[in-house]
Each structure stands twice: as structure tokens, then as C-alpha cells.
Design an enzyme around this catalytic site. Structure first.
Site, PDB file in Angstrom:
ATOM      1  N   LYS A 160       0.929  -1.304  -0.141  1.00  0.00           N
ATOM      2  CA  LYS A 160       0.059   0.179   0.064  1.00  0.00           C
ATOM      3  C   LYS A 160       0.793   1.129   0.225  1.00  0.00           C
ATOM      4  O   LYS A 160       1.783   1.337   0.717  1.00  0.00           O
ATOM      5  CB  LYS A 160      -0.868   0.042   1.345  1.00  0.00           C
ATOM      6  CG  LYS A 160      -1.727   1.241   1.241  1.00  0.00           C
ATOM      7  CD  LYS A 160      -2.693   0.968   2.385  1.00  0.00           C
ATOM      8  CE  LYS A 160      -3.588   2.418   2.819  1.00  0.00           C
ATOM      9  NZ  LYS A 160      -4.774   2.213   3.552  1.00  0.00           N
ATOM     10  N   LYS A 178      -2.074  -1.387  -3.718  1.00  0.00           N
ATOM     11  CA  LYS A 178      -3.212  -0.180  -3.739  1.00  0.00           C
ATOM     12  C   LYS A 178      -2.229   0.839  -3.830  1.00  0.00           C
ATOM     13  O   LYS A 178      -1.338   1.159  -3.117  1.00  0.00           O
ATOM     14  CB  LYS A 178      -4.086  -0.278  -2.272  1.00  0.00           C
ATOM     15  CG  LYS A 178      -4.686   0.729  -2.214  1.00  0.00           C
ATOM     16  CD  LYS A 178      -5.415   0.780  -0.668  1.00  0.00           C
ATOM     17  CE  LYS A 178      -6.074   2.041  -0.453  1.00  0.00           C
ATOM     18  NZ  LYS A 178      -6.339   2.110   0.867  1.00  0.00           N
TER      19      LYS A 178
HETATM   20  C1  PBG Z   1      -7.608   2.996   5.521  1.00  0.00           C
HETATM   21  C2  PBG Z   1      -7.880   2.840   4.369  1.00  0.00           C
HETATM   22  C3  PBG Z   1      -7.515   3.954   3.301  1.00  0.00           C
HETATM   23  C4  PBG Z   1      -8.051   3.353   1.975  1.00  0.00           C
HETATM   24  C5  PBG Z   1      -8.728   2.139   2.205  1.00  0.00           C
HETATM   25  N1  PBG Z   1      -8.306   1.846   3.857  1.00  0.00           N
HETATM   26  C6  PBG Z   1      -7.180   5.445   3.300  1.00  0.00           C
HETATM   27  C7  PBG Z   1      -5.680   5.690   3.597  1.00  0.00           C
HETATM   28  O1  PBG Z   1      -4.973   4.812   3.717  1.00  0.00           O
HETATM   29  O2  PBG Z   1      -5.410   6.874   4.110  1.00  0.00           O
HETATM   30  C8  PBG Z   1      -8.144   4.344   0.536  1.00  0.00           C
HETATM   31  C9  PBG Z   1      -9.339   3.812  -0.369  1.00  0.00           C
HETATM   32  C10 PBG Z   1      -9.437   4.784  -1.567  1.00  0.00           C
HETATM   33  O3  PBG Z   1      -8.832   5.833  -1.418  1.00  0.00           O
HETATM   34  O4  PBG Z   1     -10.638   4.391  -2.020  1.00  0.00           O
HETATM   35  N2  PBG Z   1      -6.462   2.897   5.978  1.00  0.00           N
END
Ligand code: PBG
Length: 333
Positions: A202, A256
Site C-alpha cells: 500500500k 493499492k
Molecule cells: C484506511 C484506508 C484507506 C483506504 C482504504 N483503507 C485510506 C488511507 O490509507 O489513507 C483508501 C481507499 C480509497 O482511496 O478508495 N487505512
């Protein structure tokens, strides 16, 4: 693969493209409804459908409406939904205590969904950012997200979710060692069937802003997440992250964001051959929808093309805000 297998004019690549039926016959990948995971936002109250401004067509629904909200997705055969709670400022605190409330939005929605649609998988996000007043995914100590203290909370959160009916816990926090710790915590409670979908690679991305608006974290977030989420410049590092998570017990791994990171998806799938997912994140959805609203892109074409690209790159499935629209489109043929 040995290339080339022939040469022009004996070989004409356009022959197989000439008719719709040959194009269908030689297609290397296909998108089906079972590739789609639908992220759904939850909010307090009753009878609520609060639009998310930066995500046209996306709403936050109150728990009393969740079964009805997911009914069409269930009927269309969407295998799983991913739940995210909208938490207003006044309900947030430094430790993200709401995450450990067995009656929080996610736990209540999971119970309602398992009762109404037992055949639909429920995914719960394991991270504290949707509950903290500073918007970070963990517990802050001297301005730094403390790894071990955060993991201790995440383990309790994962167990709570699983006990409420969540089938797949999805740690999205990027702490080191959390997959192993969560697996042990689940197993100790006999929750051996609860799956873990790890947000393994991520990235610290600018494409999450509409999501942060949707869950109420946008104004809350202090600073950025670069001390735990990955640097977009890195690719080998993603393989190490994935390797560790698999070793610690992840059943499925995720990359992601999605489209800008398909090279990572491809490397992960090729290197490990484990169930690999990508998250077409909120900013990717917002970009397409903003262009659609201006008449600059055709929604169905942009949506279906983006989704097949995930499959081509090596994804088993995609978390996408287009899931319901794409499923409808697939059914219509
Ligand atoms: C929480 C999380 C996030 C997303 C999914 N789970 C945001 C982040 O890490 O700031 C983002 C999903 C999206 O942008 O659609 N940790």
C-alpha cells in the site's frame, strides 16, 4: 514465448480482430462478476443516504439500510463487500477507541449483512484512521505511529470484527508484523476460518483524498502517512512486503492504488502466484467520474476498460466503487 511466429503478408494480425465473434474467441482475459468487490461506506442514523461529494454516485448508508443497499449486488452475484465507517469529528479520539466498540457501525453492519445475505462475503478494514482524531492508521507516540502498540489494538479490532461476522479482515495499516499477530489473535479465539486479505503493498498515495472525505478523515489527518505507507518510487520493496505477509499467514494480498500500480500487481502475481487483488481507489474513481460528468469520457467504456486491465495485469479481483455498475453492465451483456 518465441516471437515472431510469422510475417506479413502471410500473417495479418487484423484477421482475428475482424469480427466480434473472433475477438471474443481469442480474448486472453475476461471480467466476470466474481472479480468484483464493492466498497461500501456506513454512517450513523436511520434512513440515511449521504452522498460523498468527491465521489459522484457513491453514498454512505445507515446500518438499517445496509441489507437493502447490498441486495442488488447480492442478486447480481458480487462475491464480497468491504465496509468502511464514516466517523464524524466528535466521535474520534487519539486512540481511535470506537474501533473497539462491538456496536460500532462496521460490527452492526456485518451482523445485519450476514443475517440478510449470508452468501455475500463481508470484508472489514483493520486500521485506526477511520476512528482517530489525527487521522493516522495507528496510535501516535511523540508524533510517530507506534508499531507494536498499534498492532495490539489491531488484533483486538480484528477479533471483534470476526466475532461480529466479518469473513475477511483486511489490515490496511502497513505496520510491520501485523499479519502474523492478527493471525495468532484470531486463531487463539478459534476464529480459524477468518481470512486475511493483506493490504500488502500500500503506497503513500495522493489518490486517497475522496475516500478520506467519505470516512471523515480528510480534515482530521495531520501530516502524511509516509512513515508507514510505501514510497511510489519503489517496486522491489513491494515484493518484500508481500513475501513477509504471506509468510505471516495472509490468505490474499492486495496492491493499492490500482491502475498506476499495475506493474506491481504483475510482479506480485508472477513472483508469488498467490491470490492477488488491487484496489481501484477513490481518486481513480473520482478522476473517471469527473471526466464523465464533463462529457469527456464515456463512463461504461472507461469503467470496463480499467477493470479488464486489472485482470490482464494478473488480479484475481478488484475492489472498485464501480462494482455494482460493472455487474449490471456484465449482466446486460
Ligand atoms: C484506511 C484506508 C484507506 C483506504 C482504504 N483503507 C485510506 C488511507 O490509507 O489513507 C483508501 C481507499 C480509497 O482511496 O478508495 N487505512
Amino acid at each position: 514465448m518465441i516471437l515472431p511466429l510469422g510475417s506479413f503478408p502471410t500473417t495479418r494480425m487484423r484477421r482475428n480482430r475482424r469480427d466480434a465473434w473472433t475477438r471474443a474467441l481469442v480474448a486472453e482475459n475476461a471480467l466476470t462478476v466474481s472479480d468484483l468487490i464493492w466498497p461500501v461506506f456506513l454512517c450513523d442514523g436511520r434512513g440515511q443516504r449521504m452522498p460523498v461529494e468527491s465521489m459522484p454516485g457513491v453514498v454512505r448508508v445507515s446500518v438499517d439500510l445496509i441489507a437493502e443497499h447490498v441486495a442488488e449486488a447480492a442478486a447480481l452475484g458480487i462475491p464480497a463487500v468491504a465496509l468502511f465507517p464514516y466517523t464524524p469529528k466528535e466521535q474520534r479520539d487519539a486512540e481511535g477507541s470506537r474501533a473497539l466498540d462491538p456496536d460500532n457501525l462496521v460490527c452492526r453492519a456485518a451482523r445485519a449483512l450476514k443475517a440478510a445475505h449470508p452468501g455475500v462475503g463481508v470484508i472489514g478494514d483493520v486500521a485506526l484512521d477511520t476512528y482517530t482524531d489525527h487521522g493516522h492508521d495507528g496510535v501516535l507516540r511523540d508524533g510517530y505511529v507506534d508499531n507494536e502498540e498499534t498492532i495490539a489494538v489491531l488484533c483486538r479490532m480484528a477479533v471483534l470484527m470476526a466475532e461480529a461476522g466479518v469473513d475477511i479482515v483486511a489490515p490496511s495499516d502497513m505496520m510491520d508484523g501485523r499479519i502474523g499477530a492478527i493471525r495468532r489473535a484470531l486463531d487463539e479465539r478459534g476464529l480459524i476460518h477468518t481470512r486475511i486479505m493483506s493490504y500488502a503493498a500500500k503506497y503513500a498515495s495522493g489518490f486517497y483524498s475522496p475516500f478520506r472525505e467519505a470516512v471523515g478523515s480528510l480534515s482530521a489527518l495531520v501530516g502524511d502517512k509516509k512513515t508507514y505507507q510505501m514510497d511510489p518510487a519503489n517496486s522491489d520493496e513491494a515484493l518484500r512486503e508481500v513475501a513477509l505477509d504471506i509468510a505471516e499467514g495472509a490468505d490474499m494480498v492486495m496492491v493499492k492504488p490500482g491502475l498506476p500500480y499495475l506493474d506491481i500487481v504483475h510482479r506480485v502475481r508472477t513472483a508469488f502466484g498467490v491470490p492477488t487483488f488491487a484496489y481501484q481507489v477513490s481518486g481513480e474513481y473520482a478522476m473517471i467520474m469527473a471526466a464523465v460528468e464533463r462529457g469527456w469520457l464515456d463512463k461504461d467504456r472507461a469503467m470496463m476498460e480499467a477493470l479488464i486491465c486489472f485482470k490482464r495485469a494478473g488480479c484475481q479481483g478488484v475492489l472498485t466503487y464501480f462494482a455494482l455498475d460493472a455487474a449490471r453492465r456484465l449482466k446486460a451483456g
